[in-house]
Design a protein around this motif. Sequence first.
Motif, PDB file in Angstrom:
ATOM      1  N   ARG A  88     -51.644  -6.443 -56.723  1.00 48.08           N
ATOM      2  CA  ARG A  88     -52.035  -5.005 -57.325  1.00 48.08           C
ATOM      3  C   ARG A  88     -52.548  -5.265 -58.935  1.00 48.08           C
ATOM      4  N   LEU A  89     -51.722  -6.330 -59.588  1.00 52.08           N
ATOM      5  CA  LEU A  89     -51.942  -6.622 -60.740  1.00 52.08           C
ATOM      6  C   LEU A  89     -53.241  -7.205 -60.905  1.00 52.08           C
ATOM      7  N   LYS A  90     -53.699  -8.208 -59.891  1.00 56.43           N
ATOM      8  CA  LYS A  90     -54.982  -8.857 -60.106  1.00 56.43           C
ATOM      9  C   LYS A  90     -56.119  -7.797 -59.952  1.00 56.43           C
ATOM     10  N   SER A  91     -55.922  -6.763 -59.002  1.00 54.89           N
ATOM     11  CA  SER A  91     -56.925  -6.135 -58.857  1.00 54.89           C
ATOM     12  C   SER A  91     -57.178  -4.915 -60.174  1.00 54.89           C
ATOM     13  N   TRP A  92     -55.889  -4.397 -60.388  1.00 52.66           N
ATOM     14  CA  TRP A  92     -55.925  -3.464 -61.708  1.00 52.66           C
ATOM     15  C   TRP A  92     -56.857  -4.290 -63.076  1.00 52.66           C
ATOM     16  N   LEU A 110     -45.322  -3.191 -64.732  1.00 55.78           N
ATOM     17  CA  LEU A 110     -44.880  -1.880 -64.635  1.00 55.78           C
ATOM     18  C   LEU A 110     -45.700  -0.770 -64.310  1.00 55.78           C
ATOM     19  N   LEU A 111     -46.950  -0.876 -64.763  1.00 55.34           N
ATOM     20  CA  LEU A 111     -47.862   0.135 -64.330  1.00 55.34           C
ATOM     21  C   LEU A 111     -48.217   0.106 -62.532  1.00 55.34           C
ATOM     22  N   GLN A 112     -48.097  -1.072 -62.215  1.00 53.72           N
ATOM     23  CA  GLN A 112     -48.053  -1.474 -60.615  1.00 53.72           C
ATOM     24  C   GLN A 112     -46.756  -0.954 -59.989  1.00 53.72           C
ATOM     25  N   LEU A 113     -45.790  -0.856 -60.529  1.00 58.37           N
ATOM     26  CA  LEU A 113     -44.455  -0.418 -59.777  1.00 58.37           C
ATOM     27  C   LEU A 113     -44.191   1.099 -59.782  1.00 58.37           C
ATOM     28  N   VAL A 135     -38.115  -3.134 -58.207  1.00 61.61           N
ATOM     29  CA  VAL A 135     -37.905  -1.874 -58.451  1.00 61.61           C
ATOM     30  C   VAL A 135     -37.984  -1.521 -60.060  1.00 61.61           C
ATOM     31  N   ALA A 136     -38.861  -0.784 -60.419  1.00 59.06           N
ATOM     32  CA  ALA A 136     -38.884  -0.545 -61.972  1.00 59.06           C
ATOM     33  C   ALA A 136     -37.686   0.430 -62.168  1.00 59.06           C
ATOM     34  N   ARG A 137     -36.867   0.132 -63.150  1.00 63.63           N
ATOM     35  CA  ARG A 137     -35.993   0.911 -63.508  1.00 63.63           C
ATOM     36  C   ARG A 137     -36.289   2.003 -64.627  1.00 63.63           C
ATOM     37  N   SER A 138     -35.619   3.073 -64.364  1.00 65.01           N
ATOM     38  CA  SER A 138     -36.051   4.095 -65.424  1.00 65.01           C
ATOM     39  C   SER A 138     -35.618   3.965 -66.807  1.00 65.01           C
ATOM     40  N   LEU A 183     -45.534  -9.568 -73.022  1.00 66.31           N
ATOM     41  CA  LEU A 183     -45.074  -8.190 -72.986  1.00 66.31           C
ATOM     42  C   LEU A 183     -46.365  -7.348 -72.644  1.00 66.31           C
ATOM     43  N   ALA A 184     -47.469  -7.776 -72.803  1.00 69.92           N
ATOM     44  CA  ALA A 184     -48.478  -6.773 -72.352  1.00 69.92           C
ATOM     45  C   ALA A 184     -48.718  -7.061 -70.719  1.00 69.92           C
ATOM     46  N   VAL A 185     -48.601  -8.451 -70.229  1.00 67.87           N
ATOM     47  CA  VAL A 185     -48.577  -8.574 -68.879  1.00 67.87           C
ATOM     48  C   VAL A 185     -47.587  -7.808 -68.046  1.00 67.87           C
ATOM     49  N   GLY A 186     -46.201  -7.863 -68.697  1.00 63.71           N
ATOM     50  CA  GLY A 186     -45.256  -7.207 -68.320  1.00 63.71           C
ATOM     51  C   GLY A 186     -45.385  -5.537 -68.006  1.00 63.71           C
ATOM     52  N   ALA A 187     -46.144  -5.119 -69.203  1.00 66.45           N
ATOM     53  CA  ALA A 187     -46.435  -3.511 -69.113  1.00 66.45           C
ATOM     54  C   ALA A 187     -47.330  -3.477 -67.832  1.00 66.45           C
ATOM     55  N   GLN A 188     -48.341  -4.245 -67.726  1.00 66.18           N
ATOM     56  CA  GLN A 188     -49.358  -4.047 -66.610  1.00 66.18           C
ATOM     57  C   GLN A 188     -48.514  -4.035 -65.462  1.00 66.18           C
TER      58      GLN A 188
END
Length: 88
Positions: free
Chosen positions: A37-41, A22-25, A77-80, A15-20
């Motif tokens: 982007r996730l690795k860099s973030w 989503l931040l990249q999308l 694509v992140a869904r709203s 769940l945490a990795v998924g949230a991370q």
Amino acid sequence: MITPTKGLAPDRCLLAVGAQVLLQLDEPRTVSQAWSRLKSWRADQAHTSPVSFEWFVLALDILFAMGAVELDQDVLVARSTDAAPSER
């Protein structure tokens, strides 16, 4: 795996990795772009727990099952989530 446990760091649960992820999308991205982007973030945020590509894909699976992301023409694509469901 999905939530933190005694043996799984909170920043590494799906769940945490998924949230991370989503931040990249913030805009549509390929899987490779999102992974990069996730690795860099995570490096910028000083997350030391390792996340493999396989773990990243499992996080994407969770997000897809929750309806938070979709794959449209090979692009993530992140869904709203702030829109209320339409009534019929």
